[in-house]
Design a protein around this motif. Structure first.
Motif, PDB file in Angstrom:
ATOM      1  N   VAL A  70     -14.694  23.181 -19.762  1.00 17.20           N
ATOM      2  CA  VAL A  70     -14.210  21.947 -19.139  1.00 17.20           C
ATOM      3  C   VAL A  70     -15.262  21.376 -18.199  1.00 17.20           C
ATOM      4  CG1 VAL A  70     -12.467  20.987 -17.588  1.00 17.20           C
ATOM      5  CG2 VAL A  70     -11.800  22.600 -19.371  1.00 17.20           C
ATOM      6  N   LEU A  71     -15.848  22.232 -17.351  1.00 22.86           N
ATOM      7  CA  LEU A  71     -16.836  21.745 -16.384  1.00 22.86           C
ATOM      8  C   LEU A  71     -18.085  21.205 -17.079  1.00 22.86           C
ATOM      9  CD1 LEU A  71     -16.600  24.514 -13.619  1.00 22.86           C
ATOM     10  CD2 LEU A  71     -15.601  22.228 -13.614  1.00 22.86           C
ATOM     11  N   PHE A  72     -18.573  21.924 -18.083  1.00 24.85           N
ATOM     12  CA  PHE A  72     -19.763  21.444 -18.795  1.00 24.85           C
ATOM     13  C   PHE A  72     -19.453  20.175 -19.592  1.00 24.85           C
ATOM     14  CE2 PHE A  72     -21.648  25.811 -18.380  1.00 24.85           C
ATOM     15  CZ  PHE A  72     -22.814  25.405 -17.743  1.00 24.85           C
ATOM     16  N   SER A  73     -18.236  20.040 -20.073  1.00 24.68           N
ATOM     17  CA  SER A  73     -17.879  18.810 -20.783  1.00 24.68           C
ATOM     18  C   SER A  73     -17.898  17.617 -19.839  1.00 24.68           C
ATOM     19  CB  SER A  73     -16.491  18.957 -21.425  1.00 24.68           C
ATOM     20  OG  SER A  73     -16.479  19.996 -22.378  1.00 24.68           O
ATOM     21  N   ILE A  74     -17.361  17.798 -18.632  1.00 21.93           N
ATOM     22  CA  ILE A  74     -17.392  16.716 -17.645  1.00 21.93           C
ATOM     23  C   ILE A  74     -18.835  16.398 -17.259  1.00 21.93           C
ATOM     24  CG2 ILE A  74     -16.715  16.050 -15.310  1.00 21.93           C
ATOM     25  CD1 ILE A  74     -14.216  17.777 -15.663  1.00 21.93           C
ATOM     26  N   ALA A  75     -19.627  17.456 -17.030  1.00 26.68           N
ATOM     27  CA  ALA A  75     -21.034  17.231 -16.686  1.00 26.68           C
ATOM     28  C   ALA A  75     -21.777  16.550 -17.829  1.00 26.68           C
ATOM     29  CB  ALA A  75     -21.700  18.567 -16.336  1.00 26.68           C
ATOM     30  N   GLY A  76     -21.416  16.891 -19.070  1.00 24.83           N
ATOM     31  CA  GLY A  76     -22.071  16.247 -20.207  1.00 24.83           C
ATOM     32  C   GLY A  76     -21.738  14.770 -20.295  1.00 24.83           C
ATOM     33  N   MET A  77     -20.492  14.413 -20.015  1.00 29.39           N
ATOM     34  CA  MET A  77     -20.122  13.003 -20.028  1.00 29.39           C
ATOM     35  C   MET A  77     -20.852  12.233 -18.937  1.00 29.39           C
ATOM     36  SD  MET A  77     -16.000  13.336 -20.729  1.00 29.39           S
ATOM     37  CE  MET A  77     -15.818  11.557 -20.636  1.00 29.39           C
ATOM     38  N   ILE A  78     -20.965  12.843 -17.749  1.00 32.67           N
ATOM     39  CA  ILE A  78     -21.713  12.192 -16.662  1.00 32.67           C
ATOM     40  C   ILE A  78     -23.179  12.034 -17.050  1.00 32.67           C
ATOM     41  CG2 ILE A  78     -22.463  12.435 -14.274  1.00 32.67           C
ATOM     42  CD1 ILE A  78     -19.840  13.898 -13.706  1.00 32.67           C
ATOM     43  N   SER A  79     -23.760  13.059 -17.663  1.00 34.00           N
ATOM     44  CA  SER A  79     -25.162  12.978 -18.091  1.00 34.00           C
ATOM     45  C   SER A  79     -25.360  11.915 -19.155  1.00 34.00           C
ATOM     46  CB  SER A  79     -25.625  14.342 -18.616  1.00 34.00           C
ATOM     47  OG  SER A  79     -25.482  15.345 -17.628  1.00 34.00           O
ATOM     48  N   LEU A  80     -24.386  11.793 -20.069  1.00 28.33           N
ATOM     49  CA  LEU A  80     -24.483  10.767 -21.104  1.00 28.33           C
ATOM     50  C   LEU A  80     -24.437   9.368 -20.500  1.00 28.33           C
ATOM     51  CD1 LEU A  80     -24.624  10.101 -24.118  1.00 28.33           C
ATOM     52  CD2 LEU A  80     -22.122  10.232 -24.187  1.00 28.33           C
ATOM     53  N   LEU A  81     -23.551   9.156 -19.532  1.00 31.16           N
ATOM     54  CA  LEU A  81     -23.499   7.868 -18.847  1.00 31.16           C
ATOM     55  C   LEU A  81     -24.796   7.601 -18.092  1.00 31.16           C
ATOM     56  CD1 LEU A  81     -19.836   7.934 -17.458  1.00 31.16           C
ATOM     57  CD2 LEU A  81     -20.710   6.615 -19.396  1.00 31.16           C
ATOM     58  N   PHE A  82     -25.316   8.622 -17.437  1.00 27.35           N
ATOM     59  CA  PHE A  82     -26.586   8.484 -16.733  1.00 27.35           C
ATOM     60  C   PHE A  82     -27.710   8.114 -17.693  1.00 27.35           C
ATOM     61  CE2 PHE A  82     -30.504  10.906 -16.005  1.00 27.35           C
ATOM     62  CZ  PHE A  82     -30.997  10.250 -14.882  1.00 27.35           C
ATOM     63  N   TRP A  83     -27.720   8.753 -18.874  1.00 26.48           N
ATOM     64  CA  TRP A  83     -28.753   8.463 -19.872  1.00 26.48           C
ATOM     65  C   TRP A  83     -28.639   7.022 -20.365  1.00 26.48           C
ATOM     66  CZ3 TRP A  83     -28.398   8.251 -25.516  1.00 26.48           C
ATOM     67  CH2 TRP A  83     -29.643   8.242 -26.130  1.00 26.48           C
ATOM     68  N   MET A  84     -27.419   6.531 -20.530  1.00 28.53           N
ATOM     69  CA  MET A  84     -27.233   5.154 -20.968  1.00 28.53           C
ATOM     70  C   MET A  84     -27.681   4.171 -19.897  1.00 28.53           C
ATOM     71  SD  MET A  84     -23.497   5.613 -22.799  1.00 28.53           S
ATOM     72  CE  MET A  84     -23.339   3.864 -23.134  1.00 28.53           C
ATOM     73  N   VAL A  85     -27.420   4.499 -18.624  1.00 31.05           N
ATOM     74  CA  VAL A  85     -27.865   3.628 -17.535  1.00 31.05           C
ATOM     75  C   VAL A  85     -29.383   3.595 -17.453  1.00 31.05           C
ATOM     76  CG1 VAL A  85     -27.862   3.340 -15.029  1.00 31.05           C
ATOM     77  CG2 VAL A  85     -25.740   3.898 -16.230  1.00 31.05           C
ATOM     78  N   ARG A  86     -30.010   4.736 -17.685  1.00 31.96           N
ATOM     79  CA  ARG A  86     -31.473   4.843 -17.614  1.00 31.96           C
ATOM     80  C   ARG A  86     -32.127   4.647 -18.983  1.00 31.96           C
ATOM     81  NH1 ARG A  86     -33.161   4.419 -12.391  1.00 31.96           N
ATOM     82  NH2 ARG A  86     -31.675   5.504 -11.050  1.00 31.96           N
ATOM     83  N   TRP A  87     -31.438   3.963 -19.886  1.00 28.62           N
ATOM     84  CA  TRP A  87     -31.947   3.829 -21.243  1.00 28.62           C
ATOM     85  C   TRP A  87     -33.284   3.100 -21.284  1.00 28.62           C
ATOM     86  CZ3 TRP A  87     -32.364   5.397 -25.897  1.00 28.62           C
ATOM     87  CH2 TRP A  87     -32.847   4.560 -26.892  1.00 28.62           C
ATOM     88  N   GLN A  88     -33.445   2.051 -20.483  1.00 27.22           N
ATOM     89  CA  GLN A  88     -34.703   1.304 -20.503  1.00 27.22           C
ATOM     90  C   GLN A  88     -35.869   2.176 -20.062  1.00 27.22           C
ATOM     91  OE1 GLN A  88     -34.333  -2.337 -18.299  1.00 27.22           O
ATOM     92  NE2 GLN A  88     -33.143  -3.341 -19.896  1.00 27.22           N
ATOM     93  N   GLN A  89     -35.655   2.984 -19.042  1.00 27.13           N
ATOM     94  CA  GLN A  89     -36.715   3.892 -18.603  1.00 27.13           C
ATOM     95  C   GLN A  89     -37.008   4.942 -19.669  1.00 27.13           C
ATOM     96  OE1 GLN A  89     -35.905   5.688 -14.840  1.00 27.13           O
ATOM     97  NE2 GLN A  89     -37.810   6.854 -14.772  1.00 27.13           N
ATOM     98  N   TRP A  90     -35.955   5.414 -20.350  1.00 22.66           N
ATOM     99  CA  TRP A  90     -36.149   6.398 -21.420  1.00 22.66           C
ATOM    100  C   TRP A  90     -36.950   5.788 -22.571  1.00 22.66           C
ATOM    101  CZ3 TRP A  90     -34.937  11.541 -22.357  1.00 22.66           C
ATOM    102  CH2 TRP A  90     -35.004  11.952 -23.675  1.00 22.66           C
ATOM    103  N   ALA A  91     -36.536   4.596 -23.000  1.00 23.43           N
ATOM    104  CA  ALA A  91     -37.232   3.950 -24.115  1.00 23.43           C
ATOM    105  C   ALA A  91     -38.666   3.626 -23.749  1.00 23.43           C
ATOM    106  CB  ALA A  91     -36.488   2.674 -24.520  1.00 23.43           C
ATOM    107  N   GLY A  92     -38.911   3.278 -22.501  1.00 20.33           N
ATOM    108  CA  GLY A  92     -40.279   2.988 -22.087  1.00 20.33           C
ATOM    109  C   GLY A  92     -41.178   4.210 -22.069  1.00 20.33           C
ATOM    110  N   ALA A  93     -40.594   5.401 -21.952  1.00 20.29           N
ATOM    111  CA  ALA A  93     -41.393   6.634 -21.919  1.00 20.29           C
ATOM    112  C   ALA A  93     -41.645   7.214 -23.292  1.00 20.29           C
ATOM    113  CB  ALA A  93     -40.701   7.682 -21.037  1.00 20.29           C
ATOM    114  N   VAL A  94     -41.036   6.647 -24.340  1.00 23.39           N
ATOM    115  CA  VAL A  94     -41.213   7.187 -25.694  1.00 23.39           C
ATOM    116  C   VAL A  94     -42.681   7.139 -26.141  1.00 23.39           C
ATOM    117  CG1 VAL A  94     -40.636   6.833 -28.123  1.00 23.39           C
ATOM    118  CG2 VAL A  94     -38.842   6.802 -26.398  1.00 23.39           C
ATOM    119  N   PRO A  95     -43.419   6.016 -25.964  1.00 23.76           N
ATOM    120  CA  PRO A  95     -44.842   6.037 -26.349  1.00 23.76           C
ATOM    121  C   PRO A  95     -45.647   7.089 -25.598  1.00 23.76           C
ATOM    122  CG  PRO A  95     -44.073   3.776 -26.083  1.00 23.76           C
ATOM    123  CD  PRO A  95     -42.992   4.661 -25.557  1.00 23.76           C
ATOM    124  N   SER A  96     -45.341   7.299 -24.315  1.00 20.72           N
ATOM    125  CA  SER A  96     -46.042   8.337 -23.561  1.00 20.72           C
ATOM    126  C   SER A  96     -45.728   9.716 -24.120  1.00 20.72           C
ATOM    127  CB  SER A  96     -45.654   8.265 -22.082  1.00 20.72           C
ATOM    128  OG  SER A  96     -45.994   7.006 -21.536  1.00 20.72           O
TER     129      SER A  96
END
Length: 702
Positions: free
Chosen positions: A123-149
């Motif tokens: 249960v705890l890891f599932s909640i943490a995973g959902m929070i991490s997924l939301l965080f990843w979506m919020v930081r998507w532009q930074q993630w996509a910008g780091a792909v060439p690097s």
């Protein structure tokens, strides 16, 4: 299956364990280490037919015997055993090497496995995973910008480092299977190495979990590896965000891709024979999902159209699954072959890898041809199918194959490009000297002929003064010699010799004066002053001047100059262009007007549309063309306009339309000049047979 069976056809070492529902059985194969689920009716039908020594008496029993053969419940004949060994020998890219039992290790890890597999931890890891997924979506532009690097970082690593990351994460994946299997009380088998397409992949035998009567437990063991990898990916995602080191961030990003995205594409995907496949098989209550799906598609192909309406949803779903699985596996095989060829080209082993890939392709093609001839002759599983249906299906398959080879498919090339200022005139420093004055800075507007800087060359000035002094002395001697010749009437030969020497010194003085005048740097056009391009910057540009004035041109006053070093550029217009290095083999396919899509790390999610403005040979100065490999030769560059009107503002997401002010011109040019971007060029469509022809020519050196 229409032949008469003897009493030994069904293996006697199989054990049938009843399930709690009272209707199902688990067939245990202790020798092969495999388990399969079936019903009491099917097992009793097989056992009764074998005890009577007769073959199947109905189509239903024939189907049961076919499933039993696919599940490995029948004894193999000597011919079948030879075929199994030959298939193993013909598959050097996929074989397993067992090492040792993993059960003792799993038993020791069970006491601490609650940190990952207990209900509260889930249960705890599932909640943490959902929070991490939301965080990843919020930081998507930074993630996509780091792909060439990330791509550049992985390219710089050794293959053994990349393989070690993959093996370690997959080892954690397999340990997850083993520990949860042991946590539920089932015995773990061996751990070994699965050699899959030149990559050592660990594997664990947990087939004993099929003794578990609870389907939820069986599915949990199959999904345990995916669960462990997702936890690793979640931790790596936060490391990527919090770490300050570039290498640590790139390593964490690679772990997220390996444990997150690749796990979904492979392990959790039911189209591949991995964890998701066995979970789906258990949910559908089938002993061999792939075999049942193949039979479902064959049943549709061989049955008359009038009977299609009688088939249930399961038959159609199985047929669709078989087609999707086949297409997906072909796509994955092509992707793996492409990766192997690119990796081999980097190590100079392209021809060896190409021979291996070609051998695998020929084997697959020959297998298809054999199946096609078997279909036309009506052999194997096609016995009893009308000849017209068989020939029609064969013609249909041939048409599909020929279409795949001859129909032109759209082609694309992904190239790393460099952004530069368009129509910028370079200003070079003269040979040697010391800068005496600098009149401009980066961002200043200048007129044509305006002085930019002045360089003083002591050696040149000394030589000029020496030449001028020698000329003065010679002129005095010429004057005195001429007077003496007129006064005495002697020969004028000495006078003429001195006059020739004086003319020579005058010519030298004129040349020196031109060189001194060249020390005065003038603007070649009217425009904006920009720093030297990064690709042509001299050694002075390598110094750390982050605390210095960024708008100061370097070298500056009091510093020495080097021979033919670009000092600055003068841009007449605020326009940018992208330079793309293209292979010589693509020169004829890339022409003026070819569409191009641009993306850059600094503008993630924003794609710019442009087209090729021109293609020209690259400057190969300082390089030996003969030393370049034929498959790596890059002798041309394509230039396309950079659409500045579509540039996304990073702060507000607005579009820059007005570039009339000097500050905006300077900001855009300095921000994008020298930046790298990814370009996707759309090439003219080309059929696959031309690619095969070109590959054979390259392989044969034609």
């Amino acid at each position: 299956m229409n032949s008469v069976r003897d009493t030994s056809a069904l293996r006697q070492d199989l054990h049938a364990l009843p399930l709690p529902d009272g209707r199902g059985l688990v067939i245990v194969d202790d020798i092969g280490g495999r388990f399969a689920r079936t019903t009491k009716r099917i097992w009793q039908s097989l056992a009764g037919s074998a005890s009577r020594g007769l073959g199947p008496t109905s189509p239903t029993e024939a189907t049961f015997w076919a499933q039993a053969k696919a599940a490995g419940w029948l004894k193999r004949s000597s011919t079948e055993a030879v075929n199994v060994r030959s298939r193993w020998l013909q598959s050097p890219l996929s074989f397993r090497i067992p090492l040792a039992s993993i059960d003792p290790v799993a038993r020791r890890l069970v006491p601490i496995s609650g940190l990952v597999f207990s209900p509260l931890a889930v249960v705890l890891f599932s909640i943490a995973g959902m929070i991490s997924l939301l965080f990843w979506m919020v930081r998507w532009q930074q993630w996509a910008g780091a792909v060439p690097s990330l791509h550049n970082y992985l390219t710089s690593l050794q293959p053994i480092t990349i393989a070690a990351t993959f093996v370690l994460t997959k080892t954690a994946h397999e340990l997850g299977h083993a520990v949860l299997c042991r946590r539920f009380g089932s015995r773990c088998g061996v751990i070994g190495i699965w050699w899959l397409c030149f990559m050592p992949c660990p594997y664990v035998d947990v087939t004993d979990v099929w003794r578990q009567p609870n389907a939820i437990r069986r599915g949990a063991v199959m999904a345990a590896g995916i669960w462990v990898e997702w936890i690793i990916a979640m931790v790596a995602l936060w490391v990527w965000w919090l770490a300050s080191s570039h290498d640590v961030r790139m390593t964490a990003m690679n772990v997220v891709l390996v444990c997150g995205i690749s796990t979904v594409l492979f392990n959790a995907n039911p189209l591949m024979r991995y964890d998701g496949y066995f979970i789906l098989s258990d949910l559908l209550d089938t002993a061999n999902l792939r075999e049942e799906a193949r039979r479902g598609l064959r049943l549709i192909l061989v049955s008359p159209l009038a009977r299609w309406t009688r088939f249930g949803k399961r038959v159609w779903a199985m047929a669709g699954y078989h087609l999707a699985s086949k297409l997906y596996r072909i796509s994955i095989s092509i992707a793996i072959a492409t990766f192997v060829l690119q990796w081999a080209a980097g190590w100079g082993l392209w021809r060896i890898a190409m021979l291996i890939v070609a051998f695998a392709g020929v084997r697959y093609a020959l297998s298809g041809v054999q199946s096609l001839f078997r279909m036309i002759r009506g052999g194997g599983g096609w016995t009893g199918v009308p000849g017209g249906r068989r020939v029609g299906l064969a013609i249909g398959f041939c048409i599909v194959g020929v279409s795949i080879l001859t129909v032109p498919f759209p082609r694309y090339r992904q190239i790393t490009g460099v952004v530069r200022v368009r129509d910028a005139a370079s200003v070079y420093l003269p040979r040697g000297g010391v800068i005496q004055a600098v009149d401009v800075r980066v961002g200043d507007r200048v007129e044509v002929g305006q002085r930019l800087a002045e360089v003083f060359d002591p050696a040149l000035a000394l030589k000029f003064e020496k030449t001028r002094g020698q000329k003065s002395v010679i002129q005095e001697r010429v004057h005195s010699t001429r007077l003496a010749s007129l006064r005495t009437g002697t020969s004028t030969r000495d006078w003429q010799t001195l006059e020739a020497a004086s003319a020579s010194l005058a010519s030298n003085q004129m040349q020196l004066q031109k060189r001194i005048d060249a020390l005065r740097l003038l603007s070649p056009k009217t425009g904006l002053i920009l720093p030297a391009s990064k690709s042509k910057a001299g050694s002075t540009e390598k110094r750390d001047w982050r605390m210095s004035d960024p708008f100061m041109l370097r070298p500056t006053v009091g510093q020495t100059t080097e021979d033919r070093v670009e000092w600055c550029r003068v841009a007449s217009k605020a326009q940018l262009e992208v330079v793309l290095k293209i292979d010589a083999k693509d020169r004829e396919r890339i022409a003026e007007g070819s569409p191009v899509r641009l993306t850059a790390p600094t503008m993630p999610g924003c794609r710019l549309a442009t087209s090729v403005r021109g293609v020209s040979p690259m400057e190969m100065a300082g390089q030996s063309v003969s030393a370049l490999k034929a498959e790596e030769e890059r002798a041309f560059e394509a230039v396309c306009d950079f659409p500045m009107e579509s540039i996304c503002d990073e702060t507000g997401g607005q579009v820059i339309h007005d570039l009339s002010t000097t500050d905006r011109d300077l900001d855009v040019l300095l921000r994008w000049d020298g930046a790298t971007c990814q370009a996707v060029l759309r090439l003219p469509p080309q059929p696959l047979w031309k690619d095969a022809k070109h590959t054979i020519e390259r392989l044969m050196g034609i």
